[in-house]
Design a protein around this motif. Structure first.
Motif, mmCIF file in Angstrom:
data_model
loop_
_atom_site.group_PDB
_atom_site.id
_atom_site.type_symbol
_atom_site.label_atom_id
_atom_site.label_comp_id
_atom_site.label_asym_id
_atom_site.label_seq_id
_atom_site.Cartn_x
_atom_site.Cartn_y
_atom_site.Cartn_z
ATOM 1 N N GLY A 16 14.938 -7.605 15.698
ATOM 2 C CA GLY A 16 15.251 -6.244 16.317
ATOM 3 C C GLY A 16 15.333 -6.257 17.756
ATOM 4 N N GLY A 17 14.834 -7.275 18.447
ATOM 5 C CA GLY A 17 14.673 -7.407 19.960
ATOM 6 C C GLY A 17 16.079 -8.167 20.517
ATOM 7 N N PRO A 18 16.140 -8.458 21.741
ATOM 8 C CA PRO A 18 17.098 -8.922 22.444
ATOM 9 C C PRO A 18 17.508 -10.195 21.974
ATOM 10 N N LEU A 19 18.666 -10.388 21.150
ATOM 11 C CA LEU A 19 18.953 -11.728 20.477
ATOM 12 C C LEU A 19 20.167 -12.243 20.865
ATOM 13 N N LEU A 20 20.336 -13.575 20.519
ATOM 14 C CA LEU A 20 21.790 -14.265 20.997
ATOM 15 C C LEU A 20 22.441 -14.668 19.361
ATOM 16 N N LEU A 21 23.263 -14.429 19.101
ATOM 17 C CA LEU A 21 24.098 -14.884 17.908
ATOM 18 C C LEU A 21 25.194 -15.895 18.302
ATOM 19 N N LEU A 33 22.943 -5.197 13.982
ATOM 20 C CA LEU A 33 21.763 -5.794 15.095
ATOM 21 C C LEU A 33 22.082 -4.968 16.473
ATOM 22 N N PRO A 34 21.980 -3.793 16.810
ATOM 23 C CA PRO A 34 22.325 -3.073 18.215
ATOM 24 C C PRO A 34 21.848 -3.999 19.246
ATOM 25 N N GLN A 35 20.774 -4.677 19.476
ATOM 26 C CA GLN A 35 20.349 -5.247 20.561
ATOM 27 C C GLN A 35 20.761 -6.533 20.700
ATOM 28 N N ALA A 36 21.602 -7.325 19.685
ATOM 29 C CA ALA A 36 21.961 -8.795 19.602
ATOM 30 C C ALA A 36 23.356 -8.988 20.537
ATOM 31 N N ARG A 37 23.503 -9.796 20.847
ATOM 32 C CA ARG A 37 24.787 -10.309 21.818
ATOM 33 C C ARG A 37 25.465 -11.443 20.932
ATOM 34 N N GLY A 38 26.578 -11.754 21.121
ATOM 35 C CA GLY A 38 27.263 -12.894 20.686
ATOM 36 C C GLY A 38 27.585 -14.107 21.649
ATOM 37 N N TRP A 39 27.484 -15.100 21.115
ATOM 38 C CA TRP A 39 28.225 -16.036 21.685
ATOM 39 C C TRP A 39 29.290 -16.996 20.901
ATOM 40 N N SER A 40 30.614 -16.890 21.414
ATOM 41 C CA SER A 40 31.825 -17.404 20.419
ATOM 42 C C SER A 40 32.330 -18.557 21.271
ATOM 43 N N TRP A 41 32.877 -19.480 20.579
ATOM 44 C CA TRP A 41 33.745 -20.455 21.030
ATOM 45 C C TRP A 41 35.179 -20.750 20.323
ATOM 46 N N HIS A 42 35.348 -19.519 19.260
ATOM 47 C CA HIS A 42 36.616 -19.556 18.743
ATOM 48 C C HIS A 42 37.394 -18.095 18.936
ATOM 49 N N ALA A 43 38.445 -18.475 19.551
ATOM 50 C CA ALA A 43 39.335 -17.283 20.486
ATOM 51 C C ALA A 43 39.585 -16.292 19.303
ATOM 52 N N GLY A 44 39.977 -16.627 18.065
ATOM 53 C CA GLY A 44 40.323 -15.422 17.099
ATOM 54 C C GLY A 44 39.081 -14.719 16.884
ATOM 55 N N ALA A 54 32.837 -4.188 22.242
ATOM 56 C CA ALA A 54 33.445 -4.406 23.596
ATOM 57 C C ALA A 54 32.118 -4.803 24.647
ATOM 58 N N GLY A 55 32.302 -6.019 25.211
ATOM 59 C CA GLY A 55 31.363 -6.585 26.210
ATOM 60 C C GLY A 55 29.937 -7.020 25.563
ATOM 61 N N ARG A 56 29.918 -7.280 24.275
ATOM 62 C CA ARG A 56 28.750 -7.749 23.611
ATOM 63 C C ARG A 56 28.836 -9.238 23.297
ATOM 64 N N SER A 57 29.947 -9.949 23.313
ATOM 65 C CA SER A 57 30.292 -11.221 23.140
ATOM 66 C C SER A 57 30.755 -11.984 24.117
ATOM 67 N N HIS A 58 30.361 -13.177 24.319
ATOM 68 C CA HIS A 58 30.550 -14.246 25.446
ATOM 69 C C HIS A 58 31.467 -15.309 24.768
ATOM 70 N N PHE A 59 32.452 -15.606 25.458
ATOM 71 C CA PHE A 59 33.436 -16.610 25.022
ATOM 72 C C PHE A 59 33.070 -17.797 25.913
ATOM 73 N N GLY A 60 33.048 -18.904 25.349
ATOM 74 C CA GLY A 60 32.879 -20.045 26.262
ATOM 75 C C GLY A 60 32.155 -21.343 25.587
ATOM 76 N N VAL A 61 31.692 -22.448 26.412
ATOM 77 C CA VAL A 61 31.168 -23.515 25.841
ATOM 78 C C VAL A 61 29.645 -23.660 26.309
ATOM 79 N N THR A 62 29.322 -22.475 27.007
ATOM 80 C CA THR A 62 27.899 -22.641 27.374
ATOM 81 C C THR A 62 27.382 -21.268 27.292
ATOM 82 N N PHE A 68 17.332 -13.790 26.586
ATOM 83 C CA PHE A 68 17.245 -13.327 25.219
ATOM 84 C C PHE A 68 15.851 -13.721 24.697
ATOM 85 N N ALA A 69 15.277 -13.000 23.895
ATOM 86 C CA ALA A 69 14.018 -13.262 23.158
ATOM 87 C C ALA A 69 14.139 -14.297 22.051
ATOM 88 N N ALA A 70 15.205 -14.250 21.607
ATOM 89 C CA ALA A 70 15.376 -15.263 20.238
ATOM 90 C C ALA A 70 16.879 -15.527 20.246
#
Length: 332
Positions: A16-21, A33-44, A54-62, A68-70
């Motif tokens: 339920g808290g600040p979460l990185l997926l 999961l409205p407090q979650a944020r994504g990290w993807s390395w797959h462009a599609g 919009a604005g909730r997923s980060h693209f890159g290798v880091t 984030f809390a978890a």
């Protein structure tokens, strides 16, 4: 809904808290999961997530810079990439929760042993042919240096040695695969103009093209952020300059190409996946200029020639060795 996401949502009270997926699928998980944020390395997948959230997923290798809390890592295919990702996340989560989710056939139990380097693990759930593991990070590592994890090797080509640098998770990490080796032997007599290395991986073909055809514009394209980063490292190691872009399939490629060269993989994770290559064959003509050429290497058992002839033109087999064939066709 991806079955791994379904397993997470069975334990939704934990998230339920600040979460990185990290490595999340492009489904509705961020919506649930409205407090979650994504990290993807797959462009599609990143493009789909960016459209819906919009604005909730980060693209890159880091990982993204935000706190984030978890974090939850969706298990990737590569063991080396799993090591890097777990370390990158654990370095940010001292005293906090790190979760690992994945399919049983993808090796989640093996990966749980990698997770155990950072604390005591426990299996929270097993459903939908997936497992969910949890730990509190007790042994937080230093932030890993991704460049230090790269593998370096040299190829003795006819025009001199070519240095190759690959990062964890990149196709054929740290070695030259048989298909690319065969394609490297058949890069001659390409038409002048803009050349594309489609599915560039560590940049072997693209770098060889730029060195052989220095007056040509060369673009390297891959769906994976780690491949894009590897290609840039390979080009730099050989003193070469080319355009390296991320994108999902041939739709992301430039127009007006003189030639498209590719060693397209046909696996995505643990699944056989032909869509990217079939789309390439169906739409290559849209990106080629008149008399532009498609040249690719593929396993001999893959029935690509009829598709090439249907959408581009007569298909010629330039070479065959060790279970691979090189096909060539030109746009009328």
């Amino acid at each position: 809904m991806d079955p791994r996401s379904e397993v997470l949502l069975r334990q939704a009270e934990l998230f339920g808290g600040p979460l990185l997926l990290a490595g999340l699928p492009a489904d509705d998980l961020l919506g649930r999961l409205p407090q979650a944020r994504g990290w993807s390395w797959h462009a599609g997948e990143q493009a789909l997530l960016a459209t819906r959230f919009a604005g909730r997923s980060h693209f890159g290798v880091t990982p993204p810079a935000e706190d984030f809390a978890a974090a939850v890592l969706f298990l990737p295919k590569s063991r080396e990439l799993t090591d890097y990702l777990l370390s990158a996340l654990a370095a940010r989560l001292a005293g906090r929760q790190l979760f690992l989710v994945g399919e049983k056939r993808a090796g989640i139990e093996r990966a749980a042993k990698q997770l155990a380097a950072f604390g005591r693990t426990r299996k929270l759930d097993s459903a939908r042919h997936c497992q969910l593991w949890q730990l509190t990070v007790e042994n937080a590592p230093a932030t890993p240096d991704l460049d230090a994890l790269a593998r370096h090797y040299s190829l003795p080509l006819s025009d001199g040695p070519l240095s190759v640098i690959s990062l964890p998770g990149v196709f054929s990490h740290g070695r030259l695969d048989i298909g690319s080796a065969l394609l490297l032997e058949h890069l001659d007599q390409l038409p002048a103009g803009h050349l594309l290395d489609f599915g560039c991986g560590a940049g072997v073909i693209g770098a060889a093209l730029k060195r052989r055809y220095p007056e040509s514009q060369v673009t390297l394209l891959d769906v994976d952020a780690f491949a894009v980063a590897s290609s840039r490292l390979t080009l730099a190691a050989n003193g070469l300059e080319a355009n390296v872009i991320s994108g999902d399939g041939i739709a992301a490629a430039p127009q007006g190409l003189a030639a498209i060269l590719s060693n397209p993989p046909f696996h995505q994770g643990v699944h056989t996946h032909y869509q990217a290559t079939e789309n390439l064959l169906r739409h290559a003509a849209e990106h080629l200029e008149r008399h532009g050429q498609l040249r690719l290497v593929a396993n001999s058992f893959l029935k690509y020639p009829p598709l090439i002839e249907q959408h581009l033109g007569p298909c010629h087999t330039l070479a065959e060795a060790k279970g691979f064939r090189i096909y060539s066709a030109s746009k009328p």
